[in-house]
Design a protein around this motif. Structure first.
Motif: not given
Length: 449
Positions: A55-65, A107-114
């Motif tokens: 459940v949690v992994n897909p929700m986090i990856l959703a923030d990476a679109k 998600t948050y470093t590679l996709v969102v931040d970088m």
């Protein structure tokens, strides 16, 4: 005709000659119904402890679109393959599944931040895992493992244990973010799920201390039933329609390598490779009941990490929740195979996970983590230079939410502490190289952030 030892015979042989026999083999377990049942129950326990990842992994990856309805399947598929490989080829009681922490980095470093695309982040993961595989399938893996001081291995075990306790307490609602007042704060006893978690904790402790076979499974089932009776809400699951598999090609083999030679991309690859490598090494060193299985387990872990990028999800790790199955008595790959089967079945029954509240699983995770504290009894507390690096690992793993970051503080401080006290002979090429590698990783992560 080949004779298969019973588990009792194996244990007696181990006591007589500890270097000859350490744990039963798959063949031994198949011919010992008592241990086979223990392994299967350990696998079921471990699955429920880690099932939240579906459940949690897909929700986090959703923030990476990335579409959650598809990454849920990639999470399941790569977990099935990883656990089966771990059970069959390494014969080790370890779960392989997309990891918390590394999925946040993805998600948050590679996709969102970088500002990489998720396809480029997948490429970073794949290339990083290639370097991981080169080390795992060469003699370097055993050289590194043998060069790590026993005290640091103890620190990794205990640090993971404290990390599990923190995760369990959060799932139970017993601790929460303290906001501006403190890092953490006590939850509310007015919350029915907290009361349910306390009930589950008491029941789990009672069953464990009474040595009831399958006590953790019984506790999870009983707490779930009580939660249903009192209408306590379970987990929220993503759209689990099998019809979504028709679109699975949208994330399968979609790595984008077009920016591979740019400085940003190369820095990301280095950081990802170090996280993958040291996360797995730390958990395997800290948790494997039979350290002779390290090499094959490490190889399976590396190969599965490579597959995770192909299947369209963040990198897999050896899950710390494997400890719940090990503490239930599992010692072989039968546990991993059982978890793999449970993951496969979850493809069809994901909605049923919504009936299992986090409060039912949290007590098992808390007790498992607490039991890992036992390793501290062998630590040399008479000399600060020996236990201070361990202390840093133990506190930094849960405080940073990262096994590799916690290891970095301990491994960098170890040679420094030995130098400051004049114990030069304790410093070797391996721990010096690891200290430099961890220091570079911390610096790289700082620039990536």
């Amino acid at each position: 005709m080949r004779h298969f030892c019973s588990i009792d015979e194996v244990n007696n042989m181990a006591q007589a000659n500890p270097t000859a026999v350490t744990t039963p083999s798959l063949d031994d377990v198949w011919h010992d119904k008592k241990q086979l049942r223990t392994e299967i129950l350990g696998g079921i326990t471990a699955f429920f402890a880690i099932s939240y990842i579906i459940v949690v992994n897909p929700m986090i990856l959703a923030d990476a679109k990335m579409p959650a309805s598809l990454t849920m399947f990639s999470t399941i598929f790569v977990s099935v393959i990883g656990c089966m490989l771990m059970g069959i080829f390494a014969d080790a009681p370890m779960i392989l599944t997309p990891g918390m922490g590394v999925n946040a980095f993805f998600t948050y470093t590679l996709v969102v931040d970088m500002r990489l695309t998720w396809q480029q982040a997948i490429a970073v993961s794949i290339i990083g895992s290639v370097f991981y595989c080169i080390i795992a399938f060469s003699k370097l893996s055993q050289i590194i493992s043998d060069g790590i001081p026993d005290s640091l291995k103890t620190g990794i075990t205990v640090g993971i244990g404290v990390f599990l306790v923190q995760i369990g307490l959060q799932k139970a609602g017993l601790i929460k973010s303290g906001g501006s007042r403190s890092l953490l704060a006590f939850g509310s006893l007015a919350d029915p799920s907290v009361i349910l978690a306390i009930f589950g904790l008491v029941l789990s402790l009672w069953l464990f201390m009474r040595k009831v076979p399958g006590g953790f499974v019984i506790s999870i089932a009983a707490t779930t039933i009580v939660g249903l009776l009192f209408q306590i809400k379970g987990q929220t699951v993503p759209n689990a329609s099998l019809g979504n598999l028709a679109h699975y090609g949208d994330i399968f083999m979609k790595g984008d390598f077009s920016q591979i030679l740019t400085p940003k991309f190369l820095l990301a690859i280095f950081a990802m490779a170090m996280i993958q490598l040291f996360e797995a090494m730390g958990i395997l060193e800290g948790m494997l009941p039979d350290k002779s299985k390290f090499k094959k387990s490490f190889e399976v872990s590396a190969f599965t990490t490579f597959l995770s990028g192909i299947f369209g999800t963040s990198p897999t790790v050896d899950a710390a929740e494997s400890a719940s199955g090990i503490q239930s008595g599992a010692r072989t790959g039968v546990m991993s195979i059982t978890v793999g089967i449970m993951f496969a079945l979850s493809t069809f029954f994901v909605p049923l996970l919504s009936f299992v509240p986090q409060a039912a699983v949290a007590p098992v995770i808390i007790i498992t983590g607490a039991l890992m504290m036992e390793d501290l009894k062998g630590l040399d507390f008479a000399h600060l230079e020996n236990w201070f690096p361990v202390f840093l690992i133990v506190v930094m793993i849960p405080f940073t939410g990262s096994v590799s970051t916690g290891m970095a503080f301990g491994f960098v401080s170890y040679p420094l502490c030995q130098l400051l006290t004049g114990h030069y002979k304790r410093i070797n090429a391996v721990n010096t190289t690891l200290a430099l590698a961890f220091l570079l990783t911390l610096v790289a992560n700082t620039f990536l952030s």
